[in-house]
Design an enzyme around this catalytic site. Structure first.
Site, mmCIF file in Angstrom:
data_model
loop_
_atom_site.group_PDB
_atom_site.id
_atom_site.type_symbol
_atom_site.label_atom_id
_atom_site.label_comp_id
_atom_site.label_asym_id
_atom_site.label_seq_id
_atom_site.Cartn_x
_atom_site.Cartn_y
_atom_site.Cartn_z
ATOM 1 N N ARG A 1 0.837 -1.215 0.000
ATOM 2 C CA ARG A 1 0.000 0.000 0.000
ATOM 3 C C ARG A 1 0.867 1.258 0.000
ATOM 4 N NH1 ARG A 1 -2.950 2.328 4.806
ATOM 5 N NH2 ARG A 1 -4.234 3.996 3.936
ATOM 6 N N HIS B 1 0.549 4.117 -2.791
ATOM 7 C CA HIS B 1 0.175 5.515 -2.475
ATOM 8 C C HIS B 1 1.297 6.509 -2.778
ATOM 9 C CE1 HIS B 1 -3.690 5.070 0.126
ATOM 10 N NE2 HIS B 1 -3.673 4.232 -0.882
ATOM 11 N N TRP C 1 -10.357 -8.697 2.545
ATOM 12 C CA TRP C 1 -11.099 -9.042 1.326
ATOM 13 C C TRP C 1 -11.143 -10.550 1.105
ATOM 14 C CZ3 TRP C 1 -8.028 -4.695 1.774
ATOM 15 C CH2 TRP C 1 -8.592 -3.458 1.391
HETATM 16 FE FE1 DDH Z 1 -6.314 -0.280 -1.631
HETATM 17 N N1 DDH Z 1 -7.252 0.197 0.121
HETATM 18 N N2 DDH Z 1 -7.618 0.871 -2.670
HETATM 19 N N3 DDH Z 1 -5.276 -0.681 -3.328
HETATM 20 N N4 DDH Z 1 -4.973 -1.361 -0.537
HETATM 21 C C1 DDH Z 1 -6.943 -0.246 1.368
HETATM 22 C C2 DDH Z 1 -5.972 -1.167 1.690
HETATM 23 C C3 DDH Z 1 -5.077 -1.697 0.785
HETATM 24 C C4 DDH Z 1 -8.667 1.569 -2.157
HETATM 25 C C5 DDH Z 1 -8.960 1.759 -0.807
HETATM 26 C C6 DDH Z 1 -8.311 1.081 0.225
HETATM 27 C C7 DDH Z 1 -5.599 -0.228 -4.582
HETATM 28 C C8 DDH Z 1 -6.797 0.398 -4.932
HETATM 29 C C9 DDH Z 1 -7.699 0.926 -4.037
HETATM 30 C C10 DDH Z 1 -3.909 -2.061 -1.070
HETATM 31 C C11 DDH Z 1 -3.416 -1.966 -2.361
HETATM 32 C C12 DDH Z 1 -4.053 -1.296 -3.411
HETATM 33 C C13 DDH Z 1 -7.818 0.372 2.319
HETATM 34 C C14 DDH Z 1 -7.788 0.140 3.813
HETATM 35 C C15 DDH Z 1 -8.671 1.186 1.609
HETATM 36 C C16 DDH Z 1 -9.799 2.035 2.166
HETATM 37 C C17 DDH Z 1 -6.717 0.995 4.491
HETATM 38 C C18 DDH Z 1 -6.686 0.705 5.979
HETATM 39 O O1 DDH Z 1 -7.713 0.954 6.629
HETATM 40 O O2 DDH Z 1 -5.652 0.222 6.471
HETATM 41 C C19 DDH Z 1 -9.477 2.100 -3.230
HETATM 42 C C20 DDH Z 1 -10.716 2.956 -3.048
HETATM 43 C C21 DDH Z 1 -8.893 1.680 -4.398
HETATM 44 C C22 DDH Z 1 -9.390 1.893 -5.772
HETATM 45 O O3 DDH Z 1 -8.785 1.389 -6.751
HETATM 46 C C23 DDH Z 1 -10.480 2.503 -6.104
HETATM 47 C C24 DDH Z 1 -4.544 -0.535 -5.491
HETATM 48 C C25 DDH Z 1 -4.559 -0.152 -6.974
HETATM 49 C C26 DDH Z 1 -3.568 -1.187 -4.778
HETATM 50 C C27 DDH Z 1 -2.234 -1.705 -5.246
HETATM 51 O O4 DDH Z 1 -1.404 -2.041 -4.477
HETATM 52 C C28 DDH Z 1 -1.918 -1.789 -6.677
HETATM 53 C C29 DDH Z 1 -3.351 -2.918 -0.049
HETATM 54 C C30 DDH Z 1 -2.196 -3.909 -0.241
HETATM 55 C C31 DDH Z 1 -4.087 -2.701 1.121
HETATM 56 C C32 DDH Z 1 -3.937 -3.400 2.483
HETATM 57 C C33 DDH Z 1 -3.129 -2.550 3.433
HETATM 58 C C34 DDH Z 1 -2.982 -3.156 4.809
HETATM 59 O O5 DDH Z 1 -2.443 -2.475 5.681
HETATM 60 O O6 DDH Z 1 -3.377 -4.302 5.033
#
Ligand code: DDH
Length: 289
Positions: free
Chosen positions: A43, A47, A186
């Protein structure tokens, strides 16, 4: 006295496989979350990179501007201090690597070590300063629909197929109430990279969760899994659905498309002239003992 102005190490001077192995060493921690920092490192890489704007050319992983208060405090980045702080252990061992290279390399390492595909990675990002911080609002909100998702990802230069492929990263990790407000993982094995995300999207029955938190979905069968509205859009939107179907059925196709799209993501906005050739980064299991 120009000895005080020390040039950043050229990318060739760093042994990136050693850095990779040091990151692999600090992924697991039984006291953290589901036992691994892997998901939060992925993540962080996302980001740091997903702020890219193709019109202005600013944002993206070059700069590692999330080190600075304005960007670190953007709502979307809540909780990423866990990832940044964990990586300080590696930065201390390899001070020559830039933060922007380290964060993207950590994402690659985490994906590969959790069973994902090989991801091509190039070195050469430079760290910026506070003036390079991007404005808030460049990352997606989980409570919105397909239009919002397209607007955000088209701005980075991705198409529908790449959007669906990248979203499969939600096989990893979970939502934390104290970070995003959302709650839960998920899939059932959130530290294993797989196509489970798509399979569950299609095979489970999803209903709105009745709770005080922000709108999210739960699986009817045991209510232990979650989907965001933006996740549901990959099933309900026709343009997205064709790729969700494909990746649910064919994990090899998912791995191959994810590898390309994630590699594109972590190089967005980095001037090509700055970048090295792809650096081979072997998984621990594929290295000679
Ligand atoms: Fe995500 N993401 N993401 N995400 N994401 C969250 C957690 C993680 C969205 C929202 C959230 C991508 C796309 C989207 C990962 C990877 C990627 C969380 C929760 C939210 C909310 C955060 C928390 O509470 O800790 C949304 C909206 C989108 C979207 O596409 C519309 C993408 C593209 C990626 C990527 O890596 C390519 C990962 C890994 C996590 C889990 C993090 C954790 O600590 O566990």
């Amino acid at each position: 006295d120009n000895r005080s102005v020390k040039d950043a190490a050229s990318p060739q001077q760093v042994d990136y496989q050693k850095v990779y192995n040091a990151i692999a060493d600090i992924l697991e921690d039984e006291n953290y979350d589901d036992g691994s920092y892997g998901p939060v490192l992925v993540r962080l890489a996302w980001h740091a990179s997903g702020t890219y704007d193709k019109e202005s050319g600013n944002g993206g992983s070059n700069g590692a501007t999330m080190r600075f208060a304005p960007e670190a405090n953007h709502g979307a980045n809540a909780g990423l201090e866990h990832a940044r702080n964990r990586l300080e252990i590696v930065k201390k061992k390899f001070p020559e690597i830039t933060y922007s290279d380290l964060w993207t390399l950590a994402g690659v390492c985490a994906i590969q070590e959790m069973g994902g595909p090989y991801i091509p990675w190039r070195a050469g990002r430079k760290d910026g300063n506070v003036e390079n911080c991007t404005p808030d609002g460049r990352l997606p909100d989980g409570d919105k629909g397909a239009d919002h998702v397209r607007k955000i990802f088209y701005r980075m230069g991705f198409n529908d197929q790449e959007i669906v492929a990248l979203s499969g990263a939600h096989a990893l990790g979970r939502c934390h109430v104290d970070r995003s407000g959302f709650d839960g993982p998920w899939q059932y094995a959130p530290t294993t990279f797989s196509n489970e995300y798509y399979r569950l999207l299609e095979d489970e029955k999803w209903q709105e969760r009745k709770w005080k938190g922000p709108p999210q979905f739960e699986n009817k069968s045991d209510k232990s899994l979650m989907m965001l509205r933006t996740d549901m859009a990959l099933m309900t939107d026709k343009g997205f659905r064709q790729y969700t179907d494909k990746y649910a059925k064919d994990e090899n196709a998912f791995f191959s498309d994810f590898s390309k799209a994630f590699s594109k993501l972590i190089h967005l906005g980095v001037p090509t002239a700055q970048l090295s050739e792809p650096v081979p980064l072997k998984k621990i299991e594929d290295q000679a003992p």
